[in-house]
Write a protein that holds these residues in place. Structure first.
Motif, PDB file in Angstrom:
ATOM      1  N   THR A   1       0.579  -1.406  -0.128  1.00  0.00           N
ATOM      2  CA  THR A   1      -0.437  -0.335   0.613  1.00  0.00           C
ATOM      3  C   THR A   1       0.914   1.214  -0.566  1.00  0.00           C
ATOM      4  O   THR A   1       1.823   1.080   0.502  1.00  0.00           O
ATOM      5  CB  THR A   1      -0.974   0.035   1.152  1.00  0.00           C
ATOM      6  N   THR A   2       0.808   2.172  -0.486  1.00  0.00           N
ATOM      7  CA  THR A   2       1.794   3.161  -0.421  1.00  0.00           C
ATOM      8  C   THR A   2       0.531   4.571  -1.083  1.00  0.00           C
ATOM      9  O   THR A   2      -0.907   4.761  -1.386  1.00  0.00           O
ATOM     10  CB  THR A   2       2.202   3.142  -2.192  1.00  0.00           C
ATOM     11  N   ASP A   3       0.700   5.927  -1.351  1.00  0.00           N
ATOM     12  CA  ASP A   3      -0.102   6.812  -0.746  1.00  0.00           C
ATOM     13  C   ASP A   3       0.070   7.857  -1.959  1.00  0.00           C
ATOM     14  O   ASP A   3      -0.186   8.136  -2.199  1.00  0.00           O
ATOM     15  CB  ASP A   3       0.211   8.311   0.732  1.00  0.00           C
ATOM     16  N   SER A   4       0.068   7.184  -3.162  1.00  0.00           N
ATOM     17  CA  SER A   4       1.046   8.412  -4.255  1.00  0.00           C
ATOM     18  C   SER A   4       1.543   6.907  -5.282  1.00  0.00           C
ATOM     19  O   SER A   4       2.737   6.189  -5.375  1.00  0.00           O
ATOM     20  CB  SER A   4       2.236   9.054  -4.279  1.00  0.00           C
ATOM     21  N   PHE A   5       0.842   6.938  -6.179  1.00  0.00           N
ATOM     22  CA  PHE A   5       1.070   6.083  -7.188  1.00  0.00           C
ATOM     23  C   PHE A   5       2.496   6.272  -8.466  1.00  0.00           C
ATOM     24  O   PHE A   5       3.446   5.866  -8.866  1.00  0.00           O
ATOM     25  CB  PHE A   5       0.618   6.549  -8.741  1.00  0.00           C
ATOM     26  N   TYR A   6       2.788   8.028  -7.607  1.00  0.00           N
ATOM     27  CA  TYR A   6       4.173   8.327  -8.613  1.00  0.00           C
ATOM     28  C   TYR A   6       5.397   7.395  -8.265  1.00  0.00           C
ATOM     29  O   TYR A   6       6.130   7.718  -8.276  1.00  0.00           O
ATOM     30  CB  TYR A   6       4.397   9.761  -7.962  1.00  0.00           C
ATOM     31  N   ARG A   7       4.975   6.777  -6.314  1.00  0.00           N
ATOM     32  CA  ARG A   7       6.183   5.786  -5.520  1.00  0.00           C
ATOM     33  C   ARG A   7       6.272   4.750  -6.533  1.00  0.00           C
ATOM     34  O   ARG A   7       6.341   3.667  -5.947  1.00  0.00           O
ATOM     35  CB  ARG A   7       5.975   5.793  -4.411  1.00  0.00           C
ATOM     36  N   GLU A   8       5.043   4.045  -7.542  1.00  0.00           N
ATOM     37  CA  GLU A   8       4.932   2.477  -7.851  1.00  0.00           C
ATOM     38  C   GLU A   8       6.309   2.741  -8.864  1.00  0.00           C
ATOM     39  O   GLU A   8       5.927   2.885 -10.131  1.00  0.00           O
ATOM     40  CB  GLU A   8       3.649   1.889  -8.859  1.00  0.00           C
ATOM     41  N   THR A   9       7.315   3.091  -8.693  1.00  0.00           N
ATOM     42  CA  THR A   9       8.309   2.571  -9.461  1.00  0.00           C
ATOM     43  C   THR A   9       8.884   1.549  -9.463  1.00  0.00           C
ATOM     44  O   THR A   9       8.363   0.420  -9.092  1.00  0.00           O
ATOM     45  CB  THR A   9       9.727   3.236  -8.807  1.00  0.00           C
ATOM     46  N   ARG A  10       9.790   1.602 -11.363  1.00  0.00           N
ATOM     47  CA  ARG A  10      10.112  -0.654 -11.095  1.00  0.00           C
ATOM     48  C   ARG A  10      10.576  -0.671 -10.121  1.00  0.00           C
ATOM     49  O   ARG A  10      10.732  -2.097  -9.848  1.00  0.00           O
ATOM     50  CB  ARG A  10      11.056  -0.282 -12.535  1.00  0.00           C
ATOM     51  N   LYS A  11      12.126   0.183  -9.748  1.00  0.00           N
ATOM     52  CA  LYS A  11      12.145  -0.896  -8.364  1.00  0.00           C
ATOM     53  C   LYS A  11      11.765  -0.911  -6.992  1.00  0.00           C
ATOM     54  O   LYS A  11      11.716  -1.664  -6.518  1.00  0.00           O
ATOM     55  CB  LYS A  11      13.546   0.921  -7.937  1.00  0.00           C
ATOM     56  N   ASN A  12      11.021  -0.419  -6.863  1.00  0.00           N
ATOM     57  CA  ASN A  12      10.102  -0.481  -5.748  1.00  0.00           C
ATOM     58  C   ASN A  12       9.160  -1.733  -6.151  1.00  0.00           C
ATOM     59  O   ASN A  12       9.054  -2.087  -5.144  1.00  0.00           O
ATOM     60  CB  ASN A  12       9.544   0.696  -5.279  1.00  0.00           C
ATOM     61  N   ARG A  13       8.732  -1.601  -7.249  1.00  0.00           N
ATOM     62  CA  ARG A  13       7.839  -2.256  -7.876  1.00  0.00           C
ATOM     63  C   ARG A  13       8.218  -4.117  -7.646  1.00  0.00           C
ATOM     64  O   ARG A  13       7.841  -5.274  -6.781  1.00  0.00           O
ATOM     65  CB  ARG A  13       7.065  -2.752  -8.610  1.00  0.00           C
ATOM     66  N   GLU A  14       9.783  -4.104  -8.030  1.00  0.00           N
ATOM     67  CA  GLU A  14      10.383  -5.805  -8.003  1.00  0.00           C
ATOM     68  C   GLU A  14      11.467  -5.892  -6.033  1.00  0.00           C
ATOM     69  O   GLU A  14      10.937  -6.937  -6.063  1.00  0.00           O
ATOM     70  CB  GLU A  14      11.573  -5.229  -8.664  1.00  0.00           C
TER      71      GLU A  14
END
Length: 95
Positions: free
Chosen positions: A12-25
């Motif tokens: 869960t995150t507060d912003s879709f801008y934090r859904e980076t490839r690095k974070n997703r992986e």
């Protein structure tokens, strides 16, 4: 109820801008197979109020590829919306 489901960890995150490839992986390596933007705030209220919280999630789009796949996001037929509501209500009753 005979409905296919998957029990998984959710990021869960507060912003879709934090859904980076690095974070997703990184989250996938942690066992997450879904991401949302509301679970954390709902859980925080439950913890603060000392009440149990159960979250019913369904997926409509996909962020796992190189491009965003909207799938059925925003294009749900009425019968699908009604079916999801019935399943959510029945799940709540059974809990």
């Amino acid at each position: 109820m005979g409905v296919p489901f998957r029990q998984t960890r959710v990021w869960t995150t507060d912003s879709f801008y934090r859904e980076t490839r690095k974070n997703r992986e990184m989250r996938k390596r942690e066992g997450c197979s879904a991401v949302d933007m509301e679970c954390a705030s709902v859980m925080a209220v439950g913890l603060f109020r000392k009440i149990p919280v159960y979250q019913f999630l369904y997926t409509a789009d996909c962020l796992d590829g190189s491009r965003w796949d909207p799938r059925i996001l925003g294009k749900w037929p009425d019968e699908l919306r009604q079916a999801v509501l019935r399943i959510a209500l029945e799940t709540a009753i059974r809990l």
